[in-house]
Scaffold this active site. Structure first.
Site, short mmCIF file in Angstrom:
data_model
loop_
_atom_site.label_atom_id
_atom_site.label_comp_id
_atom_site.label_asym_id
_atom_site.label_seq_id
_atom_site.Cartn_x
_atom_site.Cartn_y
_atom_site.Cartn_z
N GLY A 45 -25.24 24.20 15.47
CA GLY A 45 -25.26 24.89 13.32
C GLY A 45 -24.34 26.49 14.28
O GLY A 45 -24.83 26.88 14.53
N HIS A 129 -32.59 28.40 10.55
CA HIS A 129 -32.17 29.12 11.56
C HIS A 129 -30.88 29.43 10.74
O HIS A 129 -30.70 30.34 10.51
CB HIS A 129 -31.72 28.52 12.69
CG HIS A 129 -30.54 29.41 13.92
ND1 HIS A 129 -30.80 30.15 15.89
CD2 HIS A 129 -29.39 29.83 14.05
CE1 HIS A 129 -30.73 30.18 15.74
NE2 HIS A 129 -29.38 30.37 14.56
#
Ligand code: CO
Length: 151
Positions: A45, A129
């Site tokens: 990510g 996150h």
């Protein structure tokens, strides 16, 4: 275009990002740059502030596919999971972080159409996150047993 990934210590990683208001060519370029940068770095990510842009935009690259979330917000978070995380902005380290096991988010795509999505397991971890990055939070703020990894 592959961008340089900002490293911990840069204040852009610690600010609160602004919502996207214009779903225009500049947003598409940002999302293209984030995809190029994330795929090049082989990460799970990337959040826009990690390439120096303080906007609420993230990309996630997991088993379920490649996702772009603009102005994402949690609808709910359920359960708990404990597992390992790293971050492209905190090179050479990993730590154990407690996260929800299942989350539902609302987000826009690059055209401004609104969707919802449920993520589980590691996908949920990656979403949490990345959304933390939008509020200036790094996984190292929440992790136990942060360790250095051999490069
Ligand atoms: Co990160």
């Amino acid at each position: 275009m592959i961008k340089e990934i900002v490293q911990v210590g840069d204040p852009v990683l610690r600010g609160k990002c602004r919502p996207v208001e214009k779903f225009d060519e500049a947003l598409s370029r940002l999302l293209d740059d984030m995809r190029d940068t994330l795929l090049d770095a082989e990460g799970a990510g990337l959040a826009a502030p990690q390439i120096g842009v303080p906007l609420r935009v993230v990309s996630v690259n997991v088993e379920e596919g490649y996702f772009e979330f603009v102005n994402p917000v949690f609808v709910w978070q359920k359960g708990e999971q404990y597992g390992t995380e790293g971050c492209l902005s905190v090179r050479g380290k990993a730590g154990e972080v407690l996260r929800p096991s299942k989350v539902k988010i609302l987000f826009s795509d690059r055209k401004g159409d609104r969707y919802s999505l449920v993520a589980r397991g590691f996908f949920a971890r990656a979403v949490c996150h990345e959304l933390d990055h939008l509020d200036g939070i790094l996984y190292t703020d929440k992790a136990d047993r942060i360790r250095s990894e051999e490069d």
